[in-house]
Design an enzyme around this catalytic site. Structure first.
Site, PDB file in Angstrom:
ATOM      1  CB  SER A 114      41.135  34.772  54.348  1.00  0.00           C
ATOM      2  OG  SER A 114      40.270  35.004  55.449  1.00  0.00           O
TER       3      SER A 114
ATOM      4  CE1 TYR B 155      37.169  32.756  51.026  1.00  0.00           C
ATOM      5  CE2 TYR B 155      37.889  33.130  53.292  1.00  0.00           C
ATOM      6  CZ  TYR B 155      37.770  33.570  51.983  1.00  0.00           C
ATOM      7  OH  TYR B 155      38.252  34.805  51.618  1.00  0.00           O
TER       8      TYR B 155
END
Length: 250
Positions: free
Chosen positions: A135, A145
């Site tokens: 990501s 994350y």
């Protein structure tokens, strides 16, 4: 085109789009996810277009079920897409720590284990591709994350350098915000994600550009010019500014 591709997280979103595009390019696909109904629907869709799809229902956080996926990889495939994943709220101090541990296990340990399972036959054959879905969050400070995805990026860069000369490329795919059900699983209906309209990408574009980058042997793929520019800018800005901006959307 690679002959057989195994895709985790294939029941929806980016994973399902990889299955569609790879099948359209002539690959047989192995679809891995927990949702058997969704996998069968996708397999039927692929079969309806003349493709071939194998279903492997597995919860990758269950040791025995994950091991079945590892065994399938050890039999030999040509392309692995590690796409299984989910997000958590950014407020780490409020999150359940066991949930955080499972989140880390899925994004880091499972990616590592499946990559390790696929590598030997790829290296013995002298060809193969591995795409690890990371990501843009892995390139900037953005909660646990982002930290997990930073591991994916670093690992992929290293693996591509080491194994690329032996015929096996490893690419970390770093999309920004993508129109999938990712945010809905966080309890954020469409339109309530806090994301500016111009920041959204679609899964078709992400998959198309990342497959092109992987074919070129690139260690990191950042789909779209806007995110390439933003990640370059983030490298020179103070962390406090980057964190403040990155925290606005989820």
């Amino acid at each position: 085109m690679n002959r057989t591709a195994l895709i985790t997280g294939a029941s929806s979103g980016i994973g399902a789009e990889y299955a569609r595009q790879l099948s359209a390019k002539g690959a047989d696909v192995v679809l891995v996810a927990r949702d058997e109904k969704a996998l069968r629907a996708l397999a039927d869709e692929i079969a309806g277009r003349g493709g071939r799809a194998e279903i492997l229902v597995a919860d990758l956080l269950d040791d025995a079920q994950r091991r079945r996926v590892e065994e399938r990889l050890e039999q030999g495939i040509d392309l692995l897409v590690n796409s299984a994943g989910y997000g958590l709220p950014l407020a780490f101090e409020e999150n359940d720590i066991e949930g955080e541990a499972r989140h880390l296990e899925l994004h880091v340990e499972v990616t590592m284990r499946l990559t390790r399972a696929a590598l030997p036959t790829m290296l013995s054959r002298g060809s193969g591709r591995i795409l690890n879905i990371a990501s843009v969050a892995g390139l900037i400070p953005r909660g646990t994350y982002g930290a997990a995805k930073a591991w994916v990026v670093s690992f992929s860069r290293w693996a591509n350098t080491v194994y690329g000369p032996r015929g096996v490329t490893v690419t970390a795919v770093c999309p920004g915000y993508v129109h999938t059900n990712f945010h809905e699983r966080l309890g954020l209906p469409p339109g309530e994600e806090g994301v500016l309209g111009g920041m959204w990408l679609n899964a078709t574009q992400v998959v198309r550009e990342s497959l092109r980058d992987a074919a070129r042997g690139r260690a990191v793929s950042i789909p779209s010019l806007r995110y390439k520019a933003l990640t370059s800018l983030a490298r020179v800005l103070p962390d406090r500014i980057v964190v403040a901006v990155a925290s606005r959307g989820r």
